[in-house]
Design a protein around this motif. Structure first.
Motif, PDB file in Angstrom:
ATOM      1  N   ALA A   1      71.025  18.675  30.760  1.00 61.66           N
ATOM      2  CA  ALA A   1      69.831  18.177  30.980  1.00 61.66           C
ATOM      3  C   ALA A   1      69.952  16.753  30.954  1.00 61.66           C
ATOM      4  O   ALA A   1      69.245  15.953  31.407  1.00 61.66           O
ATOM      5  CB  ALA A   1      68.532  18.604  30.275  1.00 61.66           C
ATOM      6  N   LYS A   2      70.539  16.154  29.820  1.00 61.99           N
ATOM      7  CA  LYS A   2      70.722  14.744  29.650  1.00 61.99           C
ATOM      8  C   LYS A   2      71.543  14.075  30.580  1.00 61.99           C
ATOM      9  O   LYS A   2      71.462  12.980  31.188  1.00 61.99           O
ATOM     10  CB  LYS A   2      71.652  14.685  28.194  1.00 61.99           C
ATOM     11  N   THR A   3      72.704  14.898  31.052  1.00 61.05           N
ATOM     12  CA  THR A   3      73.447  14.597  32.089  1.00 61.05           C
ATOM     13  C   THR A   3      72.749  14.260  33.425  1.00 61.05           C
ATOM     14  O   THR A   3      72.616  13.347  34.038  1.00 61.05           O
ATOM     15  CB  THR A   3      74.869  15.459  32.250  1.00 61.05           C
ATOM     16  N   GLN A   4      71.869  15.276  33.595  1.00 57.50           N
ATOM     17  CA  GLN A   4      71.109  15.320  34.951  1.00 57.50           C
ATOM     18  C   GLN A   4      70.306  14.003  34.997  1.00 57.50           C
ATOM     19  O   GLN A   4      69.812  13.358  35.923  1.00 57.50           O
ATOM     20  CB  GLN A   4      70.282  16.486  34.782  1.00 57.50           C
ATOM     21  N   MET A   5      69.628  13.656  33.791  1.00 58.85           N
ATOM     22  CA  MET A   5      68.543  12.818  33.664  1.00 58.85           C
ATOM     23  C   MET A   5      69.390  11.393  33.857  1.00 58.85           C
ATOM     24  O   MET A   5      68.806  10.402  34.237  1.00 58.85           O
ATOM     25  CB  MET A   5      67.896  12.570  32.092  1.00 58.85           C
ATOM     26  N   VAL A   6      70.607  11.166  33.092  1.00 62.22           N
ATOM     27  CA  VAL A   6      71.426   9.964  33.340  1.00 62.22           C
ATOM     28  C   VAL A   6      71.612   9.742  34.877  1.00 62.22           C
ATOM     29  O   VAL A   6      71.497   8.627  35.595  1.00 62.22           O
ATOM     30  CB  VAL A   6      72.629  10.255  32.506  1.00 62.22           C
TER      31      VAL A   6
END
Length: 134
Positions: A111-116
């Protein structure tokens, strides 16, 4: 009762210097003490009977306690088996929780990667729009 030969005792004391009156007085006192304190075969027989009765009672009590201890040992065995089973269940649950935590951590990282990436896309889009109107 133990019988004391009083005549022989009086004779023995008078030979050693006691008067007959003194000898009889001493023998009376000693024979009274002997009669009061000496144990007879009957006394020992009664004591033996009493001791046998007491030991029989103690034996029964120990046998009863032994039965109770046997029952307790059985219960402890049951508890040990139950705790062993629970330990296995806790171990399985621990592995399951660890696996779920690992999946959750991976999902959070994803999810962090997707948000970045999403934020980067927005920033790039805003920059492109700014160049067009700017």
């Amino acid at each position: 009762m133990t019988e004391m030969n009083t005549a022989k005792a009086v004779e023995s004391l008078t030979r050693t210097g006691f008067s007959e009156e003194q000898a009889r007085a001493v023998v009376d006192v000693v024979s009274g003490v002997v009669d009061e304190t000496a144990a007879t075969k009957q006394d020992f027989a009664e004591l033996k009977t009493t001791m046998h009765t007491e030991f029989a009672g103690l034996t029964r009590r120990f046998e009863a306690l032994e039965g109770r201890f046997g029952a307790l040992e059985g219960r402890f065995g049951t508890l040990e088996r139950r705790f062993g089973s629970l330990e296995g269940q806790v171990g399985t649950l621990d592995v399951t929780i660890d696996a779920k935590v690992a999946r959750l951590e991976a999902s959070i990282a994803n999810a962090k990667t997707q948000m970045v990436l999403y934020t980067g896309g927005i920033v790039a889009g805003v920059a492109a729009i700014s160049k067009l109107f700017g």
